[in-house]
Design a protein around this motif. Structure first.
Motif, mmCIF file in Angstrom:
data_model
loop_
_atom_site.group_PDB
_atom_site.id
_atom_site.type_symbol
_atom_site.label_atom_id
_atom_site.label_comp_id
_atom_site.label_asym_id
_atom_site.label_seq_id
_atom_site.Cartn_x
_atom_site.Cartn_y
_atom_site.Cartn_z
ATOM 1 N N ALA A 230 0.745 -0.844 0.303
ATOM 2 C CA ALA A 230 -0.427 0.257 -0.294
ATOM 3 C C ALA A 230 0.830 1.077 -0.199
ATOM 4 N N GLN A 231 0.179 2.186 -0.429
ATOM 5 C CA GLN A 231 1.388 3.620 -1.050
ATOM 6 C C GLN A 231 0.391 4.869 0.106
ATOM 7 N N GLU A 232 1.316 5.340 0.497
ATOM 8 C CA GLU A 232 0.892 6.433 1.510
ATOM 9 C C GLU A 232 0.587 6.951 0.896
ATOM 10 N N ILE A 233 -1.242 7.704 1.249
ATOM 11 C CA ILE A 233 -1.632 9.652 0.433
ATOM 12 C C ILE A 233 -1.581 10.040 1.555
ATOM 13 N N LYS A 234 -0.973 11.370 1.299
ATOM 14 C CA LYS A 234 -1.089 12.481 2.049
ATOM 15 C C LYS A 234 -1.899 13.509 0.854
ATOM 16 N N SER A 235 -2.662 13.699 -0.172
ATOM 17 C CA SER A 235 -2.873 14.302 -1.004
ATOM 18 C C SER A 235 -3.669 14.484 -2.135
ATOM 19 N N LYS B 65 -2.803 25.089 -14.553
ATOM 20 C CA LYS B 65 -2.853 25.547 -13.336
ATOM 21 C C LYS B 65 -3.053 24.239 -13.057
ATOM 22 N N ASN B 66 -2.779 24.090 -11.327
ATOM 23 C CA ASN B 66 -2.617 23.255 -10.067
ATOM 24 C C ASN B 66 -2.775 23.561 -9.267
ATOM 25 N N ASP B 67 -2.228 23.101 -7.695
ATOM 26 C CA ASP B 67 -2.439 23.145 -7.101
ATOM 27 C C ASP B 67 -2.663 21.317 -5.872
ATOM 28 N N THR B 68 -2.041 21.800 -4.942
ATOM 29 C CA THR B 68 -1.582 20.244 -3.973
ATOM 30 C C THR B 68 -2.480 21.116 -2.570
ATOM 31 N N LEU B 69 -3.481 19.641 -2.736
ATOM 32 C CA LEU B 69 -4.654 20.727 -1.436
ATOM 33 C C LEU B 69 -4.116 18.680 -0.116
ATOM 34 N N TYR B 70 -4.247 19.123 0.925
ATOM 35 C CA TYR B 70 -3.700 17.793 2.102
ATOM 36 C C TYR B 70 -4.805 17.650 2.924
ATOM 37 N N PHE B 71 -5.295 16.121 3.532
ATOM 38 C CA PHE B 71 -5.587 15.753 4.580
ATOM 39 C C PHE B 71 -5.204 16.275 5.308
ATOM 40 N N PRO B 72 -6.366 17.837 6.166
ATOM 41 C CA PRO B 72 -6.557 18.730 6.812
ATOM 42 C C PRO B 72 -6.443 17.602 8.120
ATOM 43 N N ASP B 73 -5.196 18.186 9.113
ATOM 44 C CA ASP B 73 -4.939 17.575 10.885
ATOM 45 C C ASP B 73 -5.590 17.105 11.104
ATOM 46 N N ASN B 74 -6.150 16.344 12.351
ATOM 47 C CA ASN B 74 -7.156 16.152 12.886
ATOM 48 C C ASN B 74 -6.724 15.888 14.202
ATOM 49 N N LYS B 75 -6.564 16.586 15.251
ATOM 50 C CA LYS B 75 -5.649 16.123 16.974
ATOM 51 C C LYS B 75 -6.838 14.798 17.487
ATOM 52 N N ASN B 76 -7.457 14.514 16.574
ATOM 53 C CA ASN B 76 -8.719 13.467 17.408
ATOM 54 C C ASN B 76 -8.584 12.275 16.683
ATOM 55 N N PHE B 77 -7.418 12.385 15.747
ATOM 56 C CA PHE B 77 -7.298 11.043 14.842
ATOM 57 C C PHE B 77 -5.826 10.984 15.712
ATOM 58 N N ARG C 165 -12.332 25.972 2.697
ATOM 59 C CA ARG C 165 -13.469 25.052 1.130
ATOM 60 C C ARG C 165 -12.257 24.235 1.408
ATOM 61 N N THR C 166 -10.848 24.612 1.526
ATOM 62 C CA THR C 166 -10.141 23.488 1.121
ATOM 63 C C THR C 166 -10.163 22.675 1.962
ATOM 64 N N SER C 167 -9.886 22.836 2.884
ATOM 65 C CA SER C 167 -9.938 21.659 4.376
ATOM 66 C C SER C 167 -10.679 20.826 4.558
ATOM 67 N N GLY C 168 -12.248 21.791 4.072
ATOM 68 C CA GLY C 168 -13.783 21.052 4.492
ATOM 69 C C GLY C 168 -13.915 19.751 3.644
ATOM 70 N N MET C 169 -13.337 20.093 2.615
ATOM 71 C CA MET C 169 -13.771 19.593 1.365
ATOM 72 C C MET C 169 -12.668 17.775 1.507
ATOM 73 N N MET C 170 -11.269 17.986 1.622
ATOM 74 C CA MET C 170 -10.471 17.270 1.788
ATOM 75 C C MET C 170 -10.872 16.307 3.116
ATOM 76 N N ILE D 294 -14.041 16.019 4.300
ATOM 77 C CA ILE D 294 -14.875 15.023 3.379
ATOM 78 C C ILE D 294 -14.280 13.660 2.834
ATOM 79 N N LEU D 295 -13.904 14.180 1.758
ATOM 80 C CA LEU D 295 -12.797 13.386 1.077
ATOM 81 C C LEU D 295 -12.578 12.052 1.933
ATOM 82 N N GLY D 296 -11.193 12.575 3.181
ATOM 83 C CA GLY D 296 -10.884 11.905 3.949
ATOM 84 C C GLY D 296 -11.852 10.548 4.820
ATOM 85 N N ALA D 297 -13.756 11.386 4.974
ATOM 86 C CA ALA D 297 -14.358 10.734 5.544
ATOM 87 C C ALA D 297 -14.002 10.649 7.361
#
Ligand code: FAD
Length: 422
Positions: A124-129, A137-149, A412-417, A419-422
């Motif tokens: 398995a490969q680690e995915i961070k973003s 154009k391009n951008d990189t969006l990261y899964f936000p940190d969550n202190k409860n995680f 907006r970005t962190s919210g979407m990420m 949700i994507l991170g469930a």
């Protein structure tokens, strides 16, 4: 005096009537209880639970229930490693669910001593973003940190079939699990409840099996659910995908999402040296694989929209090499399989036996209520995203808005990420 007699007779009649009603009522309750007891002792019930299908959900559920001392019979149509491309992104929360089911070893953290053993098998490969691209154009969006995680905010990219095989092996190694190859043909229903299944085993024999609880985990192409669920799901698009072998991306820790036309495409590392390439195509205009239209479409329409360099080269290399391995699959709504398994396991845990149909049915009802927030969030997001990009006539506008929204930063970005991170 006459009045007193009348009163006494009336009272007597009332008491007698009440006694008769009470007797009938008790008898009825008694019959119901006997029926429930009878279920627990039905002949040939060697198992507490039958699970249909040993994909991620079925295999994980089998293991979880077996650990709770349930005797589990899993019937799986094909025990060979599934070769398909879906379920290749395990979101950060998926890892948490695995850990809560006692299955974290399957995707051991990079520091674990058992990592090398597991790593060789799943890789398995680690995915961070999520890396997004549109018109240069391009951008990189990261899964936000969550202190409860409890983990770093990263998911895993993997070959779904390898994970499924590891889960099956883990489940089958438990003494309480019987994993058998066979195809379930029918669910046996009595008085509105499923009592067991009729299946064909690998020798072609038709077998009837009963258990107090049957859980159908036969995936999104289910035949068995059709009789129970009537909502028709419209397929708006298909994914066409293949694997580019002996390749390592320059950034293997991102899911690369290109907002290409007519629909988006993705490129991501699924093992140490294999890369998944997949493009979405509208359901009403799928190029033919057989006559070469698909290869032409991937090379001439999609590839030029992928950023020049490592990503495009990888995409093109796979088309050349993987001609015979190109597969298409309908874009269906995502599920939250591991979360469902965990909810069901927790609900059933306090029950000493699963034979009490009434209690189990009550729990199943609450299962649907509890799963709703997570399921609705993830599935609605996936569905809306798909509808917006596929069904709308204003596709280009929607694609641009989507790109702008994702790369706008802040909540907006962190919210979407998130949700994507469930
Ligand atoms: C295009 C696509 C992309 C996806 N991407 C992701 C993703 O990136 N991340 C993610 O988390 N999820 C993703 N999903 C969802 C994910 O695939 C599902 O959540 C997951 O596979 C569900 O697991 P399952 O065990 O319920 O079903 P499956 O994995 O489909 O397993 C069902 C099993 O049941 C067996 N079976 C079927 N019928 C019978 C029968 N009659 N008798 C016996 N056995 C039977 C099948 O052989 C199979 O092994 C994606 C789905 C699709 C369609």
């Amino acid at each position: 005096m006459a009045t007193t007699y009348t009163w006494l007779w009336t009272l007597l009649a009332f008491i007698l009537t009440w006694m008769v009603f009470d007797l009938i009522k008790r008898k009825k309750v008694g019959t119901e209880e006997t029926e429930v007891d009878a279920e627990e002792t039905r002949d040939g019930e060697a198992h507490d639970v039958i699970i249909v299908g040993a994909g991620v959900a079925g295999a994980a559920l089998a293991y979880a229930l077996a650990k709770d001392w349930r005797r589990v019979h899993v019937i799986e149509r094909d025990l060979k490693e599934p070769q398909r491309f879906m379920g290749e992104l395990m979101q950060p929360r998926g890892r948490l669910m695995l850990a809560q089911l006692g299955l974290e070893g399957l995707l051991s953290s990079l520091n674990s001593s058992s990592y090398s053993l597991q790593h060789k098998i799943i890789e398995a490969q680690e995915i961070k973003s999520l890396a997004i691209y549109k018109d240069g154009k391009n951008d990189t969006l990261y899964f936000p940190d969550n202190k409860n995680f409890p983990y770093e905010s990263a998911g895993r990219l993997l070959r779904n079939g390898r994970l499924v095989q590891r889960l099956r092996k883990k489940a089958a190694s438990h003494a309480n699990v019987q994993l058998e190859e066979g195809t379930v043909k029918f669910l046996i229903e009595e008085k509105g409840a499923v009592k067991g299944v009729i299946y064909k085993n690998s020798a072609g024999e038709e077998i009837t099996a009963f258990a107090p609880l049957t859980v159908v985990c036969d995936g999104c192409y289910s035949n068995l659910r059709r009789s129970a669920v009537h909502n028709k799901e419209e397929v708006l698009s298909y994914f066409v995908g293949y694997v580019t072998k002996n390749t390592r991306l320059e950034d293997p820790h991102s899911m690369h999402l290109i907002f290409s036309k007519p629909l988006p495409c993705v490129v991501y590392q699924i093992t140490s040296n294999e890369v998944r390439c997949a493009a979405e195509v509208p359901a009403d205009s799928i190029p033919s694989i057989a006559n070469g239209e698909m290869v032409n479409f991937l090379k001439k329409t999609v590839a030029p929209q992928i950023p020049d360099g490592n990503l495009r080269e990888t995409f093109l290399k796979g088309v050349e090499e993987g001609l015979l391995e190109i597969k298409t699959t309908a874009t269906k709504r995502m599920m939250v399989a591991l979360s469902d398994v965990l909810i069901l396991r927790n609900l059933l845990r306090p029950l000493p036996s699963l034979g009490n149909t009434k209690k189990v049915l009550e729990l199943v009802k609450s299962f649907y209520n509890i799963r709703q927030p997570m399921s609705a969030t993830v599935n609605t997001l996936a569905h809306v995203f798909s509808e917006l990009l596929v069904a709308t006539t204003a596709r280009e506008g929607m694609r641009q808005s989507c790109f702008n929204y994702l790369s706008s930063g802040g909540f907006r970005t962190s919210g979407m990420m998130a949700i994507l991170g469930a």
